[in-house]
Design an enzyme around this catalytic site. Sequence first.
Site, PDB file in Angstrom:
ATOM      1  N   HIS A   7      -6.078 -18.361 -26.201  1.00  0.00           N
ATOM      2  CA  HIS A   7      -6.759 -17.568 -25.181  1.00  0.00           C
ATOM      3  C   HIS A   7      -5.790 -16.531 -24.587  1.00  0.00           C
ATOM      4  CE1 HIS A   7      -9.643 -17.170 -21.668  1.00  0.00           C
ATOM      5  NE2 HIS A   7      -8.535 -16.642 -21.175  1.00  0.00           N
ATOM      6  N   GLU A   8      -4.646 -17.004 -24.138  1.00  0.00           N
ATOM      7  CA  GLU A   8      -3.683 -16.072 -23.543  1.00  0.00           C
ATOM      8  C   GLU A   8      -3.140 -15.112 -24.603  1.00  0.00           C
ATOM      9  OE1 GLU A   8      -3.553 -15.793 -20.434  1.00  0.00           O
ATOM     10  OE2 GLU A   8      -4.672 -17.645 -20.076  1.00  0.00           O
TER      11      GLU A   8
ATOM     12  N   THR B 288       0.259  -3.022  12.738  1.00  0.00           N
ATOM     13  CA  THR B 288       0.744  -3.642  13.966  1.00  0.00           C
ATOM     14  C   THR B 288       2.228  -3.337  14.159  1.00  0.00           C
ATOM     15  OG1 THR B 288      -0.848  -5.398  13.571  1.00  0.00           O
ATOM     16  CG2 THR B 288       0.827  -5.815  15.219  1.00  0.00           C
TER      17      THR B 288
ATOM     18  N   GLY C 136      -5.797   1.242   7.503  1.00  0.00           N
ATOM     19  CA  GLY C 136      -5.135   0.803   6.281  1.00  0.00           C
ATOM     20  C   GLY C 136      -5.465  -0.638   5.986  1.00  0.00           C
ATOM     21  N   SER C 137      -5.254  -1.030   4.738  1.00  0.00           N
ATOM     22  CA  SER C 137      -5.613  -2.399   4.365  1.00  0.00           C
ATOM     23  C   SER C 137      -4.704  -3.391   5.093  1.00  0.00           C
ATOM     24  CB  SER C 137      -5.537  -2.589   2.850  1.00  0.00           C
ATOM     25  OG  SER C 137      -4.877  -1.533   2.239  1.00  0.00           O
ATOM     26  N   PRO C 138      -5.117  -4.641   5.128  1.00  0.00           N
ATOM     27  CA  PRO C 138      -4.345  -5.647   5.842  1.00  0.00           C
ATOM     28  C   PRO C 138      -2.915  -5.736   5.312  1.00  0.00           C
ATOM     29  CG  PRO C 138      -6.456  -6.541   5.141  1.00  0.00           C
ATOM     30  CD  PRO C 138      -6.349  -5.187   4.537  1.00  0.00           C
TER      31      PRO C 138
ATOM     32  N   THR D  91      -0.414  -3.686   5.771  1.00  0.00           N
ATOM     33  CA  THR D  91       0.317  -2.461   5.472  1.00  0.00           C
ATOM     34  C   THR D  91       1.229  -2.053   6.622  1.00  0.00           C
ATOM     35  OG1 THR D  91      -1.730  -1.350   6.073  1.00  0.00           O
ATOM     36  CG2 THR D  91      -1.183  -1.420   3.747  1.00  0.00           C
ATOM     37  N   GLY D  92       1.294  -2.852   7.663  1.00  0.00           N
ATOM     38  CA  GLY D  92       2.256  -2.583   8.723  1.00  0.00           C
ATOM     39  C   GLY D  92       1.693  -1.806   9.900  1.00  0.00           C
TER      40      GLY D  92
END
Length: 617
Positions: free
Chosen positions: A431-432, A216, A209-211, A213-214
């Site tokens: 611009h915004e 560990t 899973g991506s960094p 995501t729990g």
Amino acid sequence: MKPLSKNIIFFVLSILLITAIFSTYTLSGEKPKDVGISTLVEQIKKGDVVSIDVTGNDLEIHLKNEDQTKKQPSEKTRKESGEPLSELLTRYGVSTEQLQLIQITVRDESRQAFFFNILLSSLLPLALLGLIFWFVIRQLQGANSKAMSFGQSGAREVSTKDKDRVTFKDVAGAIEAKEELMEEVEFLKNPKKFVDLGAKIPKGVLLMGSPGTGKTLLARAVAGEANVPFFHISGSEFVEMFVGVGAARVRDLFSKAKKNAPCIIFIDEIDAVGRQRGAGLGGSHDEREQTLNQILVEMDGFDPHIGVIVIAATNRPDVLDPALLRPGRFDRQVVMDLPDINERLEILAIHAKNKPIESNIELRRVAERTPGFSGADLANLLNEAAIRAARHDRKIILMEDILDSIEKVLLGPERKSHILSKQEREVTAYHEGGHALVANQLPHADPVHKISIISRGRAAGYTLKLPVEDKKMHARAEFIDDLAVMLGGFVAEREVFGDITTGAGDDLRKATRLARQLVTRYGMSSNLGPRTFGEREEMIFLGREIHESRDYSEKMAEKIDEEINGLIQQAAETAKKILFEERGRLDAIARTLLKKETIEREEFEALMKEDYANKKT
Ligand code: ADP
Ligand code: MG
Ligand code: ZN
């Protein structure tokens, strides 16, 4: 080297203390007066001298009127060495009678003096040197024994005791992952039950899973649920300067674990050692291969019944060596996805529990505003909010703290000191406004949540758009509209001011990347058809990863470029058309922004509802 310096300081201090004691000792009482030989001779001639103690060349003179309570001579002096005292005195004209009246005691240089002289002058420095050497050597040995322990795994045993214990309760969402791992927990709790039935429990679980995501966290929770020891090591820790260390560490780790069975070995970031063998040019891959081989050997080698489970985590499953994923090794694979809105709500609730948060806060609104945030991002978000509250000297965290922190996490901190000139403010407002208006007019674009011309991070202003719902898949129409929104700012600047600023550069880069992906990854270009271009490949060359390898011709490359240009051109046209037709709305947004600096969603929607057809400015 800290302990060494501490030791030396201690040592020097004690030496100073000892000298201080000695010197006060010898200083006590009045010192005898130093006199010359001639004075002594005069005193003898007058008959004042009772006795003289001769120690080497030192003379201690006791006078008649001496204070007897003091155990000190009244005066002292020195003579030349080699000449006996009597001869000296005679030479100065002291008569034999006068000499006979004086009691002269010749002492060997006293043992005490000898002791002090020799000891202090030669032995003590030696002893000092010796001591310093001893300390240094002891330090070196310390370092040496560390060098000798290279082969030890250095895995940290994480406590699963009470306070630090993490259980499945602490992991929000990830229901499938937890279900998968529940089996392992049951097994660790009661291995015998499974063994008796002849069941084999997978010994390796790979969390992907991506960094953030729990992964560990979940691995620790498994240990916590089963209440078994947990050995944590990171893939990169296997690889040291010396070849062969990694493999030795793997052996040590597994033998340690077997002694502590049932237990969990957790290898974090296993892609550091588990990359496909043979990929990569030069450098450290030899060592990695050895380490990886050792992991494979150990995993094959141990008896599945002893109750050791190896959990590994990676955010790059695509680069892992297929041998790792073979049955008998990490054959159980658990995917950890980015949390969806409900999971985000749960994660927020977990992390909000021990923080003083305004009681009626709607965490759901926070969850709505944070698509794409990982668990770690959400934990960080609440932490930022707490810091913000503290900086405003509040005792509780308010909604505004959290909302502001979302933008901070997304875009960087607000830069109040970064003051725009009048002209810059106008350009930024248009611009915004351009982004926001195009997003508002296109059916597949995400709704606008906030527009601001307060600079944040590197952006002069920003338009916050959020998807209505979390999506795993995206349709071509969405991408096409997104491209137009991205170009909205650029086109607005061009159409309104007739010039373009550097502020649009980032938008253009993003738009180009998206257009390229449409063509090369998703086969969304009608002219080139359903195929991908370029193969993602894992190569490490001089520390840099090279991703793309071409699997298309030079002629194709030209066509791809044409397609990308076409997509961007088309998006610019769309934006231009909208901004031209709705110029009244654009002016209204810009005017409001210049007045208030930010527009929230409700206000923006109200602004868009008005009819500007007759109100040309
Ligand atoms: P990973 O190892 O996947 O990179 P971590 O397990 O280190 O991510 O997660 C980092 C932090 O994010 C955790 O310590 C925890 O505070 C928070 N976190 C991530 N996912 C969750 C979750 N599902 N539930 C609760 N907290 C989470
Ligand atoms: Mg991790
Ligand atoms: Zn922009």
